[in-house]
Design an enzyme around this catalytic site. Structure first.
Site, PDB file in Angstrom:
ATOM      1  N   ARG A  23       0.834  -1.224   0.000  1.00 51.83           N
ATOM      2  CA  ARG A  23       0.000   0.000   0.000  1.00 51.83           C
ATOM      3  C   ARG A  23       0.859   1.261   0.000  1.00 51.83           C
ATOM      4  NH1 ARG A  23      -2.156  -4.279  -1.224  1.00 51.83           N
ATOM      5  NH2 ARG A  23      -4.137  -4.953  -0.332  1.00 51.83           N
ATOM      6  N   LEU A  61       4.066   5.446   7.159  1.00 56.33           N
ATOM      7  CA  LEU A  61       5.320   4.813   7.552  1.00 56.33           C
ATOM      8  C   LEU A  61       5.228   3.294   7.445  1.00 56.33           C
ATOM      9  CD1 LEU A  61       8.076   5.178   9.177  1.00 56.33           C
ATOM     10  CD2 LEU A  61       6.681   4.824  11.214  1.00 56.33           C
ATOM     11  N   GLY A 106       1.998   9.017   7.526  1.00 60.25           N
ATOM     12  CA  GLY A 106       3.065   9.625   6.729  1.00 60.25           C
ATOM     13  C   GLY A 106       2.644   9.910   5.297  1.00 60.25           C
ATOM     14  N   GLU A 109       1.260  13.184   5.598  1.00 59.16           N
ATOM     15  CA  GLU A 109       2.380  14.120   5.800  1.00 59.16           C
ATOM     16  C   GLU A 109       3.061  14.423   4.460  1.00 59.16           C
ATOM     17  OE1 GLU A 109       4.401  13.672   9.954  1.00 59.16           O
ATOM     18  OE2 GLU A 109       4.088  11.664   9.166  1.00 59.16           O
ATOM     19  N   GLU A 129      -1.602   7.395  14.261  1.00 62.24           N
ATOM     20  CA  GLU A 129      -0.358   7.250  15.027  1.00 62.24           C
ATOM     21  C   GLU A 129      -0.631   6.819  16.467  1.00 62.24           C
ATOM     22  OE1 GLU A 129      -0.805   9.453  12.679  1.00 62.24           O
ATOM     23  OE2 GLU A 129       1.019   9.573  11.484  1.00 62.24           O
TER      24      GLU A 129
HETATM   25  C1  1HE Z   1       1.760  -2.119   5.573  1.00 60.26           C
HETATM   26  C2  1HE Z   1       1.309  -0.840   5.909  1.00 60.26           C
HETATM   27  C3  1HE Z   1       2.171  -0.017   6.675  1.00 60.26           C
HETATM   28  C4  1HE Z   1      -0.221  -1.808   4.765  1.00 60.26           C
HETATM   29  N1  1HE Z   1       3.370  -0.509   7.031  1.00 60.26           N
HETATM   30  N2  1HE Z   1       2.960  -2.566   5.957  1.00 60.26           N
HETATM   31  N3  1HE Z   1      -0.107   3.529   8.819  1.00 60.26           N
HETATM   32  C5  1HE Z   1      -1.176   2.817   9.193  1.00 60.26           C
HETATM   33  O1  1HE Z   1      -1.409   2.610  10.379  1.00 60.26           O
HETATM   34  C6  1HE Z   1      -2.020   2.278   8.087  1.00 60.26           C
HETATM   35  C7  1HE Z   1      -1.976   0.766   8.105  1.00 60.26           C
HETATM   36  N4  1HE Z   1      -2.609   0.194   6.917  1.00 60.26           N
HETATM   37  C8  1HE Z   1      -3.948   0.044   6.791  1.00 60.26           C
HETATM   38  O2  1HE Z   1      -4.748   0.517   7.593  1.00 60.26           O
HETATM   39  C9  1HE Z   1      -4.423  -0.716   5.583  1.00 60.26           C
HETATM   40  O3  1HE Z   1      -3.325  -1.522   5.132  1.00 60.26           O
HETATM   41  C10 1HE Z   1      -4.870   0.184   4.388  1.00 60.26           C
HETATM   42  C11 1HE Z   1      -6.183   0.898   4.764  1.00 60.26           C
HETATM   43  C12 1HE Z   1      -3.825   1.198   3.994  1.00 60.26           C
HETATM   44  C13 1HE Z   1      -5.105  -0.723   3.158  1.00 60.26           C
HETATM   45  O4  1HE Z   1      -5.945  -1.790   3.496  1.00 60.26           O
HETATM   46  P1  1HE Z   1      -6.010  -3.085   2.572  1.00 60.26           P
HETATM   47  O5  1HE Z   1      -7.053  -3.988   3.130  1.00 60.26           O
HETATM   48  O6  1HE Z   1      -6.120  -2.662   1.146  1.00 60.26           O
HETATM   49  O7  1HE Z   1      -4.533  -3.763   2.676  1.00 60.26           O
HETATM   50  P2  1HE Z   1      -3.919  -4.673   3.844  1.00 60.26           P
HETATM   51  O8  1HE Z   1      -4.336  -6.108   3.625  1.00 60.26           O
HETATM   52  O9  1HE Z   1      -4.166  -4.110   5.191  1.00 60.26           O
HETATM   53  O10 1HE Z   1      -2.370  -4.521   3.570  1.00 60.26           O
HETATM   54  C14 1HE Z   1      -1.747  -5.118   2.426  1.00 60.26           C
HETATM   55  C15 1HE Z   1      -0.303  -5.330   2.808  1.00 60.26           C
HETATM   56  O11 1HE Z   1       0.323  -4.079   3.037  1.00 60.26           O
HETATM   57  C16 1HE Z   1      -0.145  -6.112   4.098  1.00 60.26           C
HETATM   58  O12 1HE Z   1       1.047  -6.850   3.993  1.00 60.26           O
HETATM   59  P3  1HE Z   1       1.016  -8.438   3.661  1.00 60.26           P
HETATM   60  O13 1HE Z   1       2.464  -8.830   3.669  1.00 60.26           O
HETATM   61  O14 1HE Z   1       0.186  -9.049   4.750  1.00 60.26           O
HETATM   62  O15 1HE Z   1       0.365  -8.553   2.315  1.00 60.26           O
HETATM   63  C17 1HE Z   1       0.043  -5.032   5.137  1.00 60.26           C
HETATM   64  O16 1HE Z   1       0.737  -5.460   6.282  1.00 60.26           O
HETATM   65  C18 1HE Z   1       0.865  -4.037   4.345  1.00 60.26           C
HETATM   66  N5  1HE Z   1       0.795  -2.692   4.870  1.00 60.26           N
HETATM   67  N6  1HE Z   1       0.068  -0.674   5.392  1.00 60.26           N
HETATM   68  C19 1HE Z   1       3.725  -1.760   6.672  1.00 60.26           C
HETATM   69  N7  1HE Z   1       1.864   1.240   7.011  1.00 60.26           N
HETATM   70  C20 1HE Z   1       7.012   9.475   9.769  1.00 60.26           C
HETATM   71  S1  1HE Z   1       5.958   8.991  10.952  1.00 60.26           S
HETATM   72  C21 1HE Z   1       4.504   8.545  10.182  1.00 60.26           C
HETATM   73  C22 1HE Z   1       3.692   7.703  11.088  1.00 60.26           C
HETATM   74  C23 1HE Z   1       2.665   6.927  10.352  1.00 60.26           C
HETATM   75  O17 1HE Z   1       2.626   6.894   9.138  1.00 60.26           O
HETATM   76  S2  1HE Z   1       1.558   6.080  11.330  1.00 60.26           S
HETATM   77  C24 1HE Z   1       0.424   5.398  10.213  1.00 60.26           C
HETATM   78  C25 1HE Z   1       0.878   4.058   9.707  1.00 60.26           C
END
Ligand code: 1HE
Length: 256
Positions: A23, A61, A106, A109, A129
């Site tokens: 993603r 992130l 992020g 951001e 976060e």
């Molecule tokens: C990830 C990440 C990630 C997906 N880091 N691997 N960001 C978040 O807290 C958002 C977390 N992600 C989600 O809520 C959902 O993944 C989505 C809404 C973005 C998309 O959902 P979906 O159903 O299309 O995908 P999925 O099945 O959740 O994810 C597909 C794959 O992407 C899966 O990996 P896989 O190996 O199991 O296939 C997920 O683990 C992976 N994936 N998002 C790592 N963020 C500079 S500081 C900034 C601080 C932040 O950004 S905090 C917010 C972090």
């Protein structure tokens, strides 16, 4: 394999986040690739469109990578984000973000350092976060809070509130909303418009406007006069003003 694809056509660079299986979650490698692409655009382009491949713009992130870092590595990581994002926000050329699907953490951001944001109707915005036990680290407390305001950002970070695209437009997080799949086309059209301005005017908009906004009232007005005088006395401004007076420049038409 690069996680950011670079292309350029007619002076408009396109930076595409290309990690759709995760993603477009931003890891260290993607940040490095982003910096290379941003540097290349600074040398070649008049304006840039930034977008994401797959169903989502960016899930923020890379949480898998983040969890293995020590505090000092975390600080270095955050400062890296700041450095790269500052090249976008305070560079020479305008960035237009084309958003769709998740614009999270992020990812928001990153979108926040673009100068214009377009989203299609599939876009949704969140700052989870707090849920992850972390804090914004890509400049969001500075940039994103200035766009949406501290009250809304606090709400999103405390309660996990997810904004729809219409709510994001109301909060000025995006200034254009398109039908699904059309944000990139609209963003490219807007980037072309910005690219046709005098580069010095674009530079002033990008670099002076946010500083004036953050300065005092009197300092802001003084700074504005200096920039106005500086831009309007350039040969390019003379030629553009002359073109208008000689009826060689396009007129501003009412909105259709
Ligand atoms: C990830 C990440 C990630 C997906 N880091 N691997 N960001 C978040 O807290 C958002 C977390 N992600 C989600 O809520 C959902 O993944 C989505 C809404 C973005 C998309 O959902 P979906 O159903 O299309 O995908 P999925 O099945 O959740 O994810 C597909 C794959 O992407 C899966 O990996 P896989 O190996 O199991 O296939 C997920 O683990 C992976 N994936 N998002 C790592 N963020 C500079 S500081 C900034 C601080 C932040 O950004 S905090 C917010 C972090």
């Amino acid at each position: 394999m690069a996680f950011v694809e670079y292309s350029i056509e007619d002076g408009i660079a396109r930076l595409t986040l290309t990690r759709p299986d995760k993603r477009n979650a931003l890891n260290d490698k993607m940040l490095e690739d982003l910096e290379v692409a941003v540097d290349q655009a600074a040398n070649e382009a008049l304006a840039v469109v930034i977008c994401g491949q797959g169903e989502h713009f960016c899930a923020g992130l890379d949480l898998a990578e983040h969890s293995t870092k020590t505090p000092i590595e975390g600080i270095d990581g955050s400062r890296n984000w700041h450095r790269v994002f500052q090249k976008i926000r305070g560079g020479r050329i305008p960035y237009v973000a084309a958003l769709h699907g998740a614009v999270i953490g992020g990812g928001l951001e990153l979108a926040s350092v673009a100068h214009v944001r377009v989203a299609d109707e599939t876009a949704f915005f969140a700052l989870p976060e707090g849920q992850r036990g972390i804090f914004v680290g890509g400049g969001g407390s500075v940039h994103t809070s200035r766009i949406m305001g501290v009250p809304l950002m606090t709400d999103m970070m405390l309660t996990g509130r997810v904004l729809s695209v219409d709510e994001a437009r109301q909060a000025s997080i995006v200034t254009y909303v398109t039908s699904a799949g059309e944000a990139l086309e609209k963003a490219t059209e807007l980037a072309k418009k910005a690219a046709s301005n005098a580069p010095l005017s674009n530079y002033a908009v990008i670099n002076a406007l946010p500083r004036i906004r953050d300065s005092g009232y009197d300092e802001g007005l003084f700074f504005e006069s200096m920039i106005a005088a500086f831009t309007q006395t350039t040969p390019e401004a003379h030629e553009r003003l002359k073109a208008f007076l000689e009826k060689r420049a396009a007129r501003i038409a009412p909105k259709d």
